[in-house]
Motif scaffolding. Structure first.
Motif, PDB file in Angstrom:
ATOM      1  N   GLN A 204      35.810  80.311  48.082  1.00 19.41           N
ATOM      2  CA  GLN A 204      36.408  79.529  47.008  1.00 19.41           C
ATOM      3  C   GLN A 204      37.706  80.202  46.581  1.00 19.41           C
ATOM      4  OE1 GLN A 204      37.184  79.022  43.738  1.00 19.41           O
ATOM      5  NE2 GLN A 204      36.712  76.862  43.442  1.00 19.41           N
ATOM      6  N   ALA A 205      38.777  79.417  46.483  1.00 17.20           N
ATOM      7  CA  ALA A 205      40.101  79.990  46.253  1.00 17.20           C
ATOM      8  C   ALA A 205      40.163  80.842  44.994  1.00 17.20           C
ATOM      9  CB  ALA A 205      41.140  78.860  46.178  1.00 17.20           C
ATOM     10  N   PHE A 206      39.490  80.399  43.927  1.00 19.86           N
ATOM     11  CA  PHE A 206      39.591  81.131  42.670  1.00 19.86           C
ATOM     12  C   PHE A 206      38.675  82.362  42.650  1.00 19.86           C
ATOM     13  CE2 PHE A 206      41.070  76.837  41.636  1.00 19.86           C
ATOM     14  CZ  PHE A 206      42.318  77.151  41.126  1.00 19.86           C
ATOM     15  N   ASP A 207      37.802  82.463  43.661  1.00 19.42           N
ATOM     16  CA  ASP A 207      37.014  83.692  43.812  1.00 19.42           C
ATOM     17  C   ASP A 207      37.809  84.753  44.553  1.00 19.42           C
ATOM     18  OD1 ASP A 207      34.861  82.608  42.495  1.00 19.42           O
ATOM     19  OD2 ASP A 207      33.806  82.002  44.324  1.00 19.42           O
ATOM     20  N   VAL A 208      38.512  84.323  45.584  1.00 15.07           N
ATOM     21  CA  VAL A 208      39.282  85.276  46.368  1.00 15.07           C
ATOM     22  C   VAL A 208      40.584  85.663  45.661  1.00 15.07           C
ATOM     23  CG1 VAL A 208      40.575  83.622  47.768  1.00 15.07           C
ATOM     24  CG2 VAL A 208      39.990  85.832  48.718  1.00 15.07           C
ATOM     25  N   PHE A 209      41.049  84.790  44.761  1.00 10.17           N
ATOM     26  CA  PHE A 209      42.251  85.090  43.972  1.00 10.17           C
ATOM     27  C   PHE A 209      41.896  85.044  42.484  1.00 10.17           C
ATOM     28  CE2 PHE A 209      44.150  83.272  47.894  1.00 10.17           C
ATOM     29  CZ  PHE A 209      44.853  84.396  48.295  1.00 10.17           C
ATOM     30  N   PRO A 210      41.200  86.060  41.995  1.00 11.79           N
ATOM     31  CA  PRO A 210      40.837  86.078  40.575  1.00 11.79           C
ATOM     32  C   PRO A 210      42.069  86.365  39.716  1.00 11.79           C
ATOM     33  CG  PRO A 210      40.274  88.167  41.587  1.00 11.79           C
ATOM     34  CD  PRO A 210      40.751  87.282  42.698  1.00 11.79           C
ATOM     35  N   GLU A 211      41.951  86.046  38.435  1.00 14.64           N
ATOM     36  CA  GLU A 211      43.062  86.327  37.530  1.00 14.64           C
ATOM     37  C   GLU A 211      43.205  87.823  37.297  1.00 14.64           C
ATOM     38  OE1 GLU A 211      42.603  84.238  33.869  1.00 14.64           O
ATOM     39  OE2 GLU A 211      43.578  82.426  34.604  1.00 14.64           O
ATOM     40  N   ASN A 212      44.425  88.248  37.153  1.00 12.66           N
ATOM     41  CA  ASN A 212      44.714  89.615  36.712  1.00 12.66           C
ATOM     42  C   ASN A 212      44.345  89.695  35.230  1.00 12.66           C
ATOM     43  OD1 ASN A 212      45.780  92.051  35.885  1.00 12.66           O
ATOM     44  ND2 ASN A 212      47.874  91.606  36.543  1.00 12.66           N
TER      45      ASN A 212
END
Length: 265
Positions: free
Chosen positions: A62-70
């Motif tokens: 999932q895109a938002f899992d692999v690119f979490p927020e800073n």
């Protein structure tokens, strides 16, 4: 920005699909293909290069899992903004652009650390043969190195010059951010943006000169422009420079009388 096209001409191997896949992989723009739950289906080499994460680490996640927020960027809600853009694509079936979007990415060399990054993302609907939305193609350009220039251009909207219309300013900003976002075309695009800005400035100069002629000859805007154009043709000088000369002439203080002029009178 890239446009969706249906490939109808088949390559030497008889496979249009092969041509599309080759174009996808060879593109210098980063691409990520996601399903409607934002699970990454495929990425191209440019995407892995710009993010520093391999295809194997991306596909199927999932895109938002692999690119979490800073955590240090949470107040800006970058993930929410991106998710809203993707959801607009799904709900409208239209592409959605964010122009400049800060979205920090994990630092692959330091676990838990992030790299500050600015992107120019475009989210594009992918339709099947029946016209149903089946996926979202995300095109991204890393514009971190050009962020200051892009922000200055966007600032043009906040204080549009009096001589240009809001629509002209909007078109200028949209063009500039799109063109300059492509790093491979950065320098040529920058020259084009400067030319556009000069054109907007010239328009203001010409409008001021027209105002001077309208007052001087008690005529309308159209006649004033024709007079300005005639002066340009007669002098073989660009109309913008003629306009500047008129403005200077009108604003310059009156010259003092020459010495001895009274005595001669």
């Amino acid at each position: 920005m890239t446009e969706q096209r249906h490939v109808t001409r088949r390559g030497p191997d008889g496979s249009a699909r092969s041509l599309r896949e080759s174009a996808f992989e060879a593109s210098t723009s980063g691409y990520s293909l996601m399903d409607l739950d934002f699970v990454i289906l495929d990425v191209n080499a440019a995407f892995t290069e710009s993010t520093g994460i391999s295809r194997d680490q991306l596909v199927g996640r999932q895109a938002f899992d692999v690119f979490p927020e800073n955590p240090g960027q949470t107040d800006d809600a970058p993930a929410r903004t991106m998710r809203q853009s993707l959801e607009r694509v799904i709900s409208t079936g239209q592409r959605d652009s964010l122009h400049i979007h800060r979205y920090d990415i994990p630092d692959p060399t330091r676990p838990g650390a992030f790299l500050e990054r600015y992107w120019s993302p475009v989210n594009i609907p992918v339709l099947d043969e029946d016209g149903a939305l089946v996926a979202v193609l995300q095109q991204v350009e890393d514009v971190t190195d050009y962020r200051d220039d892009l922000v200055r251009i966007l600032g043009y909207l906040e204080q549009p010059p009096a001589e240009s219309s809001a629509e002209t300013s909007r078109r200028f900003v949209e063009y500039a951010t799109t063109a300059m976002a492509h790093s491979s075309l950065y320098h040529s695009a920058r020259r084009e943006v400067e030319q556009l800005q000069e054109a907007l400035t010239s328009r203001g100069v010409i409008d001021q000169a027209k105002g001077i002629l309208m007052g001087r000859h008690r005529c309308g805007s159209e006649e004033a422009f024709l007079r300005l154009k005639q002066m340009s043709n007669d002098s073989n000088v660009r109309i913008r420079d003629v306009a500047r000369a008129l403005i200077y002439q009108a604003s310059a203080p009156a010259s003092p009388p020459a010495a001895g002029a009274d005595a001669e009178g």
